[in-house]
Structures are given as structure tokens and as C-alpha cells.
Design a protein around this motif. Structure first.
Motif, PDB file in Angstrom:
ATOM      1  N   VAL A  28      41.602  35.635  37.901  1.00  0.00           N
ATOM      2  CA  VAL A  28      43.164  36.541  38.683  1.00  0.00           C
ATOM      3  C   VAL A  28      43.615  38.292  39.065  1.00  0.00           C
ATOM      4  O   VAL A  28      42.124  38.453  37.871  1.00  0.00           O
ATOM      5  CB  VAL A  28      44.146  36.710  37.183  1.00  0.00           C
ATOM      6  N   GLU A  29      43.883  39.030  38.609  1.00  0.00           N
ATOM      7  CA  GLU A  29      44.477  39.842  39.658  1.00  0.00           C
ATOM      8  C   GLU A  29      43.955  41.272  38.390  1.00  0.00           C
ATOM      9  O   GLU A  29      43.098  42.193  38.239  1.00  0.00           O
ATOM     10  CB  GLU A  29      45.233  40.629  39.890  1.00  0.00           C
ATOM     11  N   PHE A  30      44.023  40.646  36.958  1.00  0.00           N
ATOM     12  CA  PHE A  30      43.945  42.003  35.795  1.00  0.00           C
ATOM     13  C   PHE A  30      42.647  41.361  35.704  1.00  0.00           C
ATOM     14  O   PHE A  30      42.688  40.240  34.351  1.00  0.00           O
ATOM     15  CB  PHE A  30      44.910  41.737  34.720  1.00  0.00           C
ATOM     16  N   ARG A  90      51.944  44.711  47.017  1.00  0.00           N
ATOM     17  CA  ARG A  90      52.333  43.854  46.189  1.00  0.00           C
ATOM     18  C   ARG A  90      51.308  43.192  44.904  1.00  0.00           C
ATOM     19  O   ARG A  90      52.108  43.367  43.743  1.00  0.00           O
ATOM     20  CB  ARG A  90      53.184  42.170  46.827  1.00  0.00           C
ATOM     21  N   GLU A  91      50.434  42.789  45.113  1.00  0.00           N
ATOM     22  CA  GLU A  91      49.593  42.168  44.331  1.00  0.00           C
ATOM     23  C   GLU A  91      49.119  43.391  43.627  1.00  0.00           C
ATOM     24  O   GLU A  91      49.181  43.191  42.549  1.00  0.00           O
ATOM     25  CB  GLU A  91      48.460  41.923  45.312  1.00  0.00           C
ATOM     26  N   ARG A  92      48.497  44.597  44.238  1.00  0.00           N
ATOM     27  CA  ARG A  92      48.449  46.191  43.577  1.00  0.00           C
ATOM     28  C   ARG A  92      49.762  46.287  42.396  1.00  0.00           C
ATOM     29  O   ARG A  92      49.543  46.498  41.121  1.00  0.00           O
ATOM     30  CB  ARG A  92      47.999  47.395  44.313  1.00  0.00           C
ATOM     31  N   GLY A  96      38.676  37.730  48.452  1.00  0.00           N
ATOM     32  CA  GLY A  96      38.727  36.396  48.704  1.00  0.00           C
ATOM     33  C   GLY A  96      40.090  36.028  48.812  1.00  0.00           C
ATOM     34  O   GLY A  96      40.298  34.678  49.894  1.00  0.00           O
ATOM     35  N   HIS A  97      41.194  36.153  48.749  1.00  0.00           N
ATOM     36  CA  HIS A  97      42.598  36.261  49.432  1.00  0.00           C
ATOM     37  C   HIS A  97      41.975  36.405  51.003  1.00  0.00           C
ATOM     38  O   HIS A  97      42.517  35.926  52.059  1.00  0.00           O
ATOM     39  CB  HIS A  97      43.501  37.005  49.130  1.00  0.00           C
ATOM     40  N   LEU A  98      41.461  37.130  51.837  1.00  0.00           N
ATOM     41  CA  LEU A  98      41.548  37.670  52.983  1.00  0.00           C
ATOM     42  C   LEU A  98      40.977  36.371  53.650  1.00  0.00           C
ATOM     43  O   LEU A  98      40.642  35.782  54.756  1.00  0.00           O
ATOM     44  CB  LEU A  98      40.633  39.051  53.651  1.00  0.00           C
ATOM     45  N   ASN A 103      37.255  42.636  44.834  1.00  0.00           N
ATOM     46  CA  ASN A 103      36.893  41.961  45.544  1.00  0.00           C
ATOM     47  C   ASN A 103      38.068  40.162  45.510  1.00  0.00           C
ATOM     48  O   ASN A 103      37.952  39.541  46.189  1.00  0.00           O
ATOM     49  CB  ASN A 103      35.505  41.242  44.701  1.00  0.00           C
ATOM     50  N   HIS A 104      38.793  40.289  44.429  1.00  0.00           N
ATOM     51  CA  HIS A 104      40.038  39.844  44.709  1.00  0.00           C
ATOM     52  C   HIS A 104      41.047  39.520  46.008  1.00  0.00           C
ATOM     53  O   HIS A 104      40.802  38.756  46.638  1.00  0.00           O
ATOM     54  CB  HIS A 104      40.432  40.419  43.057  1.00  0.00           C
ATOM     55  N   GLN A 105      40.721  41.001  46.676  1.00  0.00           N
ATOM     56  CA  GLN A 105      41.858  40.779  47.528  1.00  0.00           C
ATOM     57  C   GLN A 105      40.864  40.185  48.891  1.00  0.00           C
ATOM     58  O   GLN A 105      40.781  39.696  49.865  1.00  0.00           O
ATOM     59  CB  GLN A 105      41.905  42.250  48.377  1.00  0.00           C
TER      60      GLN A 105
END
Ligand code: ZN
Length: 296
Positions: A165-167, A103-105, A258-260, A254-256
Motif C-alpha cells: 500500500v501507498e503509506f 491523486r494517489e500522492r 507497479g501501477h504503470l 516503486n508503487h507507481q
């Protein structure tokens, strides 16, 4: 948990020949970007890009603030229906981290990348607060005109335990050193500071914002439509040759992480312990309700 899908959250206008204007129209939520806005914006971008009579697109926002960022209220479905999906990476209900990652991707990284690569020039007109996910909406534009009252921040790092943020366009918008301060502190950047850093093209009085964006769009639209596409594509390719796309892929990984990390520590993909008590309670209740439902 029915979403209020009745009133569109994105308007499509034709303010002048060859110019389309797409307006974020959810001012009561400071134009927070949920699933409905995301896919209505996507539909509007597709409409403008496919219309041969349109040469230039304006991206504007209704109300006092351009965008408060991603809608974290969990009040809308987490993903668009299958008929609206473009990606083949759409296993949004996959087990473990697969669903969240997919979803994030798609709805944050890839959809923003597609908008950034839209063949027609996009002029963003921004005012008030532009926060975190709101930056992604603004950054997909080619030219940014800011009102004097515009201010910018990405507080995903300072307040939510996620490294930006993701982008992840920060280094290309601000330069690496300014981007570090911006993300380390989560502090505000003024319109004039953003212009000095090169993130914003022009700063104008608030009451002149829409007129100036339209005048600029009309000026651009005097250049041949196909030539504009070639110019934009060449400049985007130059930025990509500087490593933008690859750097962004690394930042997304790296964002992922952080979420994990937040999932392991807090049972939630963001660090909710730093959010206001009322917001934290709301999110915990929404998550419990979603888990108790069909898992969607
Ligand atoms: Zn995320």
C-alpha cells in the motif's frame, strides 16, 4: 453514477471528558475507504485536533470489520471537491500519469502522513479484517488495541501487482524480515502475531475492545495536553530519523511503477486478471463509463 452521499460514513462522538471518538461507519461495505470516507475522516481529525477540550482521539469502526481497504468499486467521485482539498498537488485531471499520481500522492500518502502527524495521541480500536488500505488507517494511530478476532493482510502485491500500500509503513510496523513474508505472500497475520511483532499494543476479547480503548484514552488524557503533543512529536521524530519518511518516498515511487506496469500489461492500474471474474467485469465497465463521461 451518483454517490450515496446522504448518510455520513464517519461519526464523531464525545464518550468522555477530553476524549473524542471517530468511528468509521460504513459497515455494509466493511468500512471500505472511498473519497467520502477519506474526507469525512479528515474533517473529523481536524475537528478533534482544533478542539482545545480534546486531548486524545479514539479511532474505531462500526461492524464486524475495521476496514476492507480502499474502495475499488469506482462508485464515488475519484477526488474531493476543490474546497476540501488541502494539497497544492491537486491536478487530479492532469494528462498521462499526472492525474493518477497526484491523486494517489494526496488521498493515500500525504493525507495519511498528516493524520500520523496529528499532534494529539490517537488510539485505534480494531476488530475483524484489516486489509491493505485498512492498514494505513490503523497505522496512522499511535496506539493500537486489537480484538482477538482481528487479522491483518496486505494483498496488493500478491493479488493486484502493486508492491504494498501507498503509506509503506510495513518495515516499521513489523520489522523488515516479517514485512517481507507479509508482503511476498499476502497472507494473514493474527492479532497475537501482530502484537508479538510490535504492530499492536494489546489484544483483548472482542466484547471488551471499545471499553479498553476508552479506558486507555482516559488514562492518557490525564497527562497534560501540550506535554502529550511534545511526547508524540519527539517519538515520531525519532522514527523519522530512522529513515521512515525517506524509505516511504522510495516505496511510493516503486508503487507507481507497479501501477504503470499494470497499465502497460492490463490497461488498468492494478492486475485485474487475478481478481474474481465478477469484480473484473465491474471494474472494466466502470472504467469504460468513466472514460465515456467527462473524464472525471
Ligand atoms: Zn496506488
Amino acid at each position: 453514477m451518483a454517490a450515496k452521499a446522504d448518510r455520513p460514513q464517519v461519526r464523531y462522538e464525545s464518550p468522555a471528558p477530553k476524549v473524542a471518538r471517530i468511528v468509521l461507519d460504513r459497515p455494509e461495505k466493511r468500512n471500505a475507504q472511498g473519497t467520502l470516507m477519506t474526507y469525512q475522516l479528515d474533517a473529523a481529525m481536524q475537528r478533534a485536533c482544533r478542539d482545545d477540550a480534546v486531548s486524545v482521539i479514539i479511532l474505531a469502526a462500526e461492524g464486524d470489520h475495521f476496514s476492507a481497504g480502499h474502495d475499488l468499486s469506482m462508485s464515488e467521485p475519484p477526488a474531493a471537491g476543490p474546497e476540501q482539498r488541502v494539497t497544492l498537488w491537486d491536478q487530479y485531471e492532469g494528462p498521462g500519469w499526472e492525474g493518477f499520481y497526484a491523486r494517489e500522492r494526496e488521498v493515500y500518502l500525504e493525507i495519511t502522513e498528516r493524520w500520523r502527524n496529528a499532534p494529539k495521541p490517537v488510539v485505534a480500536a480494531v476488530q475483524g479484517s484489516v486489509v491493505s488500505g485498512g492498514l494505513m488507517l490503523m497505522w496512522m494511530a499511535d496506539i493500537i488495541v486489537a480484538a482477538e478476532d482481528a487479522r491483518f493482510r496486505d494483498n496488493t502485491g500478491s493479488d493486484m501487482g502493486v508492491p504494498g500500500v501507498e503509506f509503506f509503513n510495513h518495515p516499521f510496523e513489523l520489522g523488515v524480515r516479517r514485512a517481507k513474508q507479509f508482503l511476498f505472500t499476502g497472507g494473514w497475520l493474527s492479532a497475537h502475531a501482530a502484537a508479538a511483532a510490535g504492530m499492536v499494543n494489546e489484544v483483548v476479547p472482542r466484547d471488551r475492545l471499545q471499553d479498553r480503548a476508552l479506558a486507555l484514552a482516559e488514562e492518557i488524557a490525564r497527562t497534560d495536553r501540550f506535554t502529550l503533543k511534545l511526547i508524540k512529536d519527539s517519538l515520531n521524530a525519532a522514527q523519522d530519523a530512522m529513515g521512515r519518511r525517506q524509505a516511504m518516498q522510495g516505496a511510493f515511487a516503486n508503487h507507481q511503477i507497479g501501477h504503470l506496469q499494470n497499465m502497460l500489461l492490463h490497461g488498468f492500474p492494478i492486475d485485474i486478471t487475478r481478481l474474481p471474474e465478477s469484480v473484473r467485469r465491474h471494474l472494466e465497465a466502470a472504467l469504460a463509463a468513466r472514460k465515456a463521461g467527462d473524464g472525471g
